[in-house]
Design an enzyme around this catalytic site. Structure first.
Site, PDB file in Angstrom:
ATOM      1  N   TYR A   1       0.825  -1.221   0.000  1.00 23.75           N
ATOM      2  CA  TYR A   1       0.000   0.000   0.000  1.00 23.75           C
ATOM      3  C   TYR A   1       0.855   1.264   0.000  1.00 23.75           C
ATOM      4  CZ  TYR A   1      -3.169   3.528   2.084  1.00 23.75           C
ATOM      5  OH  TYR A   1      -3.886   4.666   2.370  1.00 23.75           O
TER       6      TYR A   1
ATOM      7  N   ASN B   1       8.502  -9.542  -2.020  1.00 27.96           N
ATOM      8  CA  ASN B   1       8.238 -10.977  -2.152  1.00 27.96           C
ATOM      9  C   ASN B   1       6.773 -11.280  -2.466  1.00 27.96           C
ATOM     10  OD1 ASN B   1       6.886 -10.627   0.281  1.00 27.96           O
ATOM     11  ND2 ASN B   1       8.327 -11.826   1.501  1.00 27.96           N
ATOM     12  N   LEU B   2       5.962 -10.227  -2.578  1.00 25.96           N
ATOM     13  CA  LEU B   2       4.541 -10.324  -2.928  1.00 25.96           C
ATOM     14  C   LEU B   2       3.733 -11.149  -1.931  1.00 25.96           C
ATOM     15  CD1 LEU B   2       4.752 -10.732  -6.829  1.00 25.96           C
ATOM     16  CD2 LEU B   2       4.419  -8.642  -5.492  1.00 25.96           C
TER      17      LEU B   2
ATOM     18  N   ASP C   1      12.877 -11.852  -1.389  1.00 28.02           N
ATOM     19  CA  ASP C   1      12.735 -11.526   0.024  1.00 28.02           C
ATOM     20  C   ASP C   1      14.006 -10.844   0.520  1.00 28.02           C
ATOM     21  OD1 ASP C   1      12.645 -11.880   2.992  1.00 28.02           O
ATOM     22  OD2 ASP C   1      10.831 -13.021   2.513  1.00 28.02           O
TER      23      ASP C   1
ATOM     24  N   ALA D   1       9.102  -2.932   3.801  1.00 26.72           N
ATOM     25  CA  ALA D   1       8.796  -4.363   3.887  1.00 26.72           C
ATOM     26  C   ALA D   1       8.638  -4.778   5.346  1.00 26.72           C
ATOM     27  CB  ALA D   1       9.903  -5.176   3.218  1.00 26.72           C
TER      28      ALA D   1
ATOM     29  N   TYR E   1       4.484  -5.825  17.543  1.00 28.20           N
ATOM     30  CA  TYR E   1       4.667  -5.010  16.346  1.00 28.20           C
ATOM     31  C   TYR E   1       5.398  -3.713  16.673  1.00 28.20           C
ATOM     32  CZ  TYR E   1       3.526  -1.560  12.780  1.00 28.20           C
ATOM     33  OH  TYR E   1       3.611  -0.551  11.852  1.00 28.20           O
TER      34      TYR E   1
ATOM     35  N   PHE F   1     -15.372   0.106  19.413  1.00 26.27           N
ATOM     36  CA  PHE F   1     -14.904  -0.463  20.675  1.00 26.27           C
ATOM     37  C   PHE F   1     -14.769   0.621  21.746  1.00 26.27           C
ATOM     38  CE2 PHE F   1     -13.438  -3.236  17.269  1.00 26.27           C
ATOM     39  CZ  PHE F   1     -13.977  -4.454  17.685  1.00 26.27           C
TER      40      PHE F   1
ATOM     41  N   GLY G   1      -5.537  -2.299  25.632  1.00 27.42           N
ATOM     42  CA  GLY G   1      -4.457  -1.617  24.925  1.00 27.42           C
ATOM     43  C   GLY G   1      -4.877  -0.380  24.166  1.00 27.42           C
ATOM     44  N   ASP G   2      -6.176  -0.216  23.918  1.00 32.99           N
ATOM     45  CA  ASP G   2      -6.641   0.986  23.215  1.00 32.99           C
ATOM     46  C   ASP G   2      -6.552   2.198  24.142  1.00 32.99           C
ATOM     47  OD1 ASP G   2      -7.143  -0.302  20.870  1.00 32.99           O
ATOM     48  OD2 ASP G   2      -9.325  -0.337  21.086  1.00 32.99           O
TER      49      ASP G   2
END
Length: 330
Positions: free
Chosen positions: A13, A34-35, A53, A76, A143, A210, A285-286
């Site tokens: 994106y 690497n699609l 990759d 990536a 993440y 939420f 966590g929000d």
């Protein structure tokens, strides 16, 4: 002058938007992807595409040996917070080890300029509004931790090897290109605007909200949305910093906050469709409010976002979605 750019993750994106903006500004672009989540159709044909990759040393050797590269843009990565909680090793492997492997290839081939895609998730559960780059990082998801680790690795590489880096911490990226047929083509969306538009397009019955008991104007969470083209234009300005031999970390957001219900109302106005909303309990966590201060990027890079109206951001995404619905399934 740096005119030859490797875009890692350039079929995704944000990466695909960076590719067309670079090409339109006269840069020569090589895409390595690497699609796994990207799309070949999203890669502009003016760019050189190489499938592989970044964790594959032989592939990266071939990329740097066959192509002239002055700087790298690294997009990536895996990016879904909930998935990172369920499968952290996938995220550490792809996001951290993948970038380390890329840096090793860069060092081997004497390419020491990198623009890195980071995230506001490095700040964690901060209540500071707006968030500046001076706020202490405290990521709470795997993440966010992967991005935070890479930021530290980049600083170590600057000190040890003379690398120059530009790190951009994104808030909520949205919208689609108005000139090219690229946008947020994700099979299982987790981002707010694409989900809202799926409801408007009758691909979902409703959107889950939420929490409606936050200390905000309507009780729902507040977030900062930035258009993808504004975002990648900042990355291109970051190349100027690298040419000066200067490194830095920059927030990228609009500096405006909108509640979830305001975003739903805006989408109803843009699309002309009802968007049923179902209120659910808060998620762990929000946080109530997340708004960026992007003054540093504006002052140092000379960055000026064009898409400051949230309805316009939604409109670009909606027009792209309608266009894609007519011509492709993804």
């Amino acid at each position: 002058m740096m005119k030859n750019i490797l875009v890692a993750g350039g079929a995704g994106y944000i990466g695909s938007h960076a590719v067309v903006q670079l090409l339109d500004q006269g840069y020569s672009v090589v895409v390595a992807d690497n699609l796994s989540t990207g799309h070949l159709w999203a890669v502009d044909q003016r760019a050189k595409f190489m499938e592989g990759d970044i964790r594959d040393a032989a592939f990266m050797d071939r990329v740097f040996s066959e192509q002239k590269i002055d700087a790298v843009m690294q997009f990536a990565a895996d990016i879904v917070v909930a998935e990172s909680e369920q499968n952290p090793l996938k995220y550490y492997n792809n996001n951290v080890y993948g970038t380390v492997a890329l840096l090793q290839a860069m060092l081997k081939h004497d390419v020491k300029n990198i623009v890195f895609s980071s995230t506001a998730a490095v700040y964690g559960d901060t209540e500071v509004v707006p968030v500046t780059e001076e706020v202490k990082v405290n990521p709470i998801s795997p993440y966010g931790k992967t991005k935070c680790f890479v930021e530290q690795i980049l600083e170590d590489c600057r000190k040890a090897y003379g690398f120059n880096y530009c790190v951009f911490r994104y808030f909520n990226v949205a919208g689609a290109h108005e000139k090219y047929a690229i946008g947020q083509a994700v099979k299982h969306n987790t981002a707010l605007i694409p989900i809202i538009l799926e409801v408007a397009a009758e691909e979902r019955e409703s959107i889950g909200v939420f929490g409606n008991d936050y200390n905000t104007k309507d009780g729902t969470g507040v977030r900062d949305f930035i258009h993808v083209v504004d975002l990648v234009d900042a990355h291109i300005l970051g190349l100027n910093q690298l040419e000066k031999g200067e490194s830095g970390i920059f927030n990228l957001g609009n500096g405006q906050g909108f509640t979830v219900m305001e975003m739903i109302e805006a989408a109803r106005a843009v699309t002309g469709h009802p968007v049923p909303a179902v209120i659910s309990p808060r998620r762990d966590g929000d946080i109530a409010v997340s708004i960026a201060s992007s003054e540093k990027a504006k002052t140092i890079l000379g960055w000026t976002p064009e898409y400051t109206d949230v309805k316009r951001i939604i409109e670009t995404a909606w027009k792209w979605k309608q266009r894609m619905k007519r011509c492709i399934e993804f």
